[in-house]
Design a protein around this motif. Sequence first.
Motif, PDB file in Angstrom:
ATOM      1  N   GLY A 152      -1.381  -2.205  -1.892  1.00 23.90           N
ATOM      2  CA  GLY A 152      -0.715  -3.134  -0.997  1.00 23.90           C
ATOM      3  C   GLY A 152       0.754  -2.899  -0.733  1.00 23.90           C
ATOM      4  O   GLY A 152       1.384  -2.049  -1.340  1.00 23.90           O
ATOM      5  N   ASP A 153       1.265  -3.690   0.228  1.00 30.76           N
ATOM      6  CA  ASP A 153       2.602  -3.527   0.788  1.00 30.76           C
ATOM      7  C   ASP A 153       2.796  -2.102   1.303  1.00 30.76           C
ATOM      8  O   ASP A 153       3.749  -1.400   0.966  1.00 30.76           O
ATOM      9  CB  ASP A 153       3.696  -3.951  -0.210  1.00 30.76           C
ATOM     10  N   VAL A 154       1.857  -1.759   2.189  1.00 28.14           N
ATOM     11  CA  VAL A 154       1.903  -0.471   2.885  1.00 28.14           C
ATOM     12  C   VAL A 154       3.016  -0.515   3.942  1.00 28.14           C
ATOM     13  O   VAL A 154       3.670   0.483   4.200  1.00 28.14           O
ATOM     14  CB  VAL A 154       0.531  -0.212   3.557  1.00 28.14           C
TER      15      VAL A 154
ATOM     16  N   VAL B  96      -4.882  -5.140  -8.322  1.00 33.30           N
ATOM     17  CA  VAL B  96      -4.479  -6.263  -7.474  1.00 33.30           C
ATOM     18  C   VAL B  96      -2.985  -6.129  -7.154  1.00 33.30           C
ATOM     19  O   VAL B  96      -2.227  -5.606  -7.976  1.00 33.30           O
ATOM     20  CB  VAL B  96      -4.835  -7.610  -8.180  1.00 33.30           C
ATOM     21  N   HIS B  97      -2.572  -6.575  -5.950  1.00 32.67           N
ATOM     22  CA  HIS B  97      -1.166  -6.374  -5.567  1.00 32.67           C
ATOM     23  C   HIS B  97      -0.201  -7.184  -6.440  1.00 32.67           C
ATOM     24  O   HIS B  97       0.709  -6.641  -7.046  1.00 32.67           O
ATOM     25  CB  HIS B  97      -0.956  -6.732  -4.093  1.00 32.67           C
ATOM     26  N   GLY B  98      -0.390  -8.501  -6.480  1.00 37.18           N
ATOM     27  CA  GLY B  98       0.531  -9.351  -7.241  1.00 37.18           C
ATOM     28  C   GLY B  98       0.066  -9.525  -8.678  1.00 37.18           C
ATOM     29  O   GLY B  98       0.675  -9.019  -9.608  1.00 37.18           O
TER      30      GLY B  98
ATOM     31  N   GLY C  39       1.092  -4.025  -8.335  1.00 37.87           N
ATOM     32  CA  GLY C  39       2.290  -3.568  -7.641  1.00 37.87           C
ATOM     33  C   GLY C  39       3.224  -4.767  -7.541  1.00 37.87           C
ATOM     34  O   GLY C  39       3.337  -5.545  -8.488  1.00 37.87           O
ATOM     35  N   HIS C  40       3.882  -4.920  -6.370  1.00 39.77           N
ATOM     36  CA  HIS C  40       4.630  -6.125  -6.000  1.00 39.77           C
ATOM     37  C   HIS C  40       5.920  -6.362  -6.794  1.00 39.77           C
ATOM     38  O   HIS C  40       6.952  -6.655  -6.208  1.00 39.77           O
ATOM     39  CB  HIS C  40       3.718  -7.353  -6.087  1.00 39.77           C
ATOM     40  N   THR C  41       5.863  -6.288  -8.106  1.00 34.03           N
ATOM     41  CA  THR C  41       7.052  -6.522  -8.931  1.00 34.03           C
ATOM     42  C   THR C  41       7.612  -5.159  -9.357  1.00 34.03           C
ATOM     43  O   THR C  41       6.982  -4.467 -10.159  1.00 34.03           O
ATOM     44  CB  THR C  41       6.689  -7.353 -10.178  1.00 34.03           C
TER      45      THR C  41
ATOM     46  N   SER D   5       1.294   2.267  -4.987  1.00 35.51           N
ATOM     47  CA  SER D   5       1.544   0.929  -4.452  1.00 35.51           C
ATOM     48  C   SER D   5       2.864   0.853  -3.697  1.00 35.51           C
ATOM     49  O   SER D   5       3.728   1.720  -3.856  1.00 35.51           O
ATOM     50  CB  SER D   5       1.579  -0.057  -5.622  1.00 35.51           C
ATOM     51  N   ASP D   6       3.015  -0.210  -2.909  1.00 33.88           N
ATOM     52  CA  ASP D   6       4.302  -0.543  -2.294  1.00 33.88           C
ATOM     53  C   ASP D   6       4.962   0.648  -1.583  1.00 33.88           C
ATOM     54  O   ASP D   6       6.117   0.978  -1.858  1.00 33.88           O
ATOM     55  CB  ASP D   6       5.238  -1.175  -3.344  1.00 33.88           C
ATOM     56  N   LEU D   7       4.196   1.246  -0.687  1.00 30.25           N
ATOM     57  CA  LEU D   7       4.702   2.396   0.077  1.00 30.25           C
ATOM     58  C   LEU D   7       5.727   1.970   1.132  1.00 30.25           C
ATOM     59  O   LEU D   7       6.586   2.763   1.514  1.00 30.25           O
ATOM     60  CB  LEU D   7       3.534   3.119   0.750  1.00 30.25           C
TER      61      LEU D   7
ATOM     62  N   GLY E  95      -1.572  -6.585   0.232  1.00 30.40           N
ATOM     63  CA  GLY E  95      -0.292  -7.077  -0.296  1.00 30.40           C
ATOM     64  C   GLY E  95       0.232  -8.209   0.573  1.00 30.40           C
ATOM     65  O   GLY E  95      -0.255  -8.412   1.691  1.00 30.40           O
ATOM     66  N   ASN E  96       1.228  -8.923   0.087  1.00 32.13           N
ATOM     67  CA  ASN E  96       1.783 -10.043   0.866  1.00 32.13           C
ATOM     68  C   ASN E  96       2.365  -9.563   2.197  1.00 32.13           C
ATOM     69  O   ASN E  96       2.203 -10.231   3.220  1.00 32.13           O
ATOM     70  CB  ASN E  96       2.822 -10.827   0.046  1.00 32.13           C
ATOM     71  N   HIS E  97       3.012  -8.395   2.205  1.00 37.30           N
ATOM     72  CA  HIS E  97       3.571  -7.885   3.469  1.00 37.30           C
ATOM     73  C   HIS E  97       2.460  -7.511   4.462  1.00 37.30           C
ATOM     74  O   HIS E  97       2.599  -7.752   5.664  1.00 37.30           O
ATOM     75  CB  HIS E  97       4.465  -6.665   3.207  1.00 37.30           C
ATOM     76  N   ASP E  98       1.381  -6.926   3.965  1.00 40.58           N
ATOM     77  CA  ASP E  98       0.264  -6.531   4.843  1.00 40.58           C
ATOM     78  C   ASP E  98      -0.383  -7.762   5.490  1.00 40.58           C
ATOM     79  O   ASP E  98      -0.781  -7.741   6.650  1.00 40.58           O
ATOM     80  CB  ASP E  98      -0.802  -5.752   4.053  1.00 40.58           C
TER      81      ASP E  98
END
Length: 233
Positions: free
Chosen positions: A34-36, A144-146, A185-187, A6-8, A61-64
């Motif tokens: 997510g958050d690639v 799930v991302h968050g 991920g995310h956190t 996650s979160d690359l 993810g939120n950034h994606d």
Amino acid sequence: MTYVMSDLHGYYEKYKKMLDTISFSDEDELYILGDVVDRGPQSAELLLDMSMRSNVYPILGNHDMIASILLKKLCVKIEEDTHTALADDSVLRMLAAWQLDGGQATIESFKKLSPDDREALIDYFEEFVPYEVIEVSGRKFLLVHGGIPLGKRHIPLEKQETADLISERPDYGLRYYEGITLVTGHTPTAVIDPEYRGRIFHKNGHLAIDCGAGFGLPLGCIRLEDFREFYVE
Ligand SMILES: [Mn+2]
């Protein structure tokens, strides 16, 4: 084998190093939670690599989400030389906030692409799903991302709000589901518990796998068959 990371955050070199470390092959599957994109220097290269592999599954993810909305508008502007795509005030505010939150690095990496590659990657964002439920070695996992808001955990997944799924910060002290591990991920794990800084958090029915690769900490990856953890600096 089934792997999750996650979160690359645009750190293509860490991703490549991890694929080598786990000896990732066509027989394996990899879920990326997510958050690639954003922050790191090679978001576009990373997306191109992922998009060419049929056994890599992206989760949103939120950034994606923000990147896909804004890149679509920016690329229209570049190619058709129209200012209407960005004229809206709310879009400009969103763009300014994104640029400060790591988006500028993503814009720079997209500038180096051919128009065809840019378009292919903007289309690739459509393949990012808000969540995935999988079964591995008889165990169930919700990826799930968050996360899921605690008060909404009894609502069926398909009725959950995407905004919640991509930006929730779960209570990692509480078990959410009997018989299902929540993988998020995310956190960053250092935020959940400083003892887990740079390491995967596996407790209370949770697997939190953002070890902080976007902030100079290691990239973590877990194999779901046996919970073996892998790290690259
Ligand atoms: Mn995030």
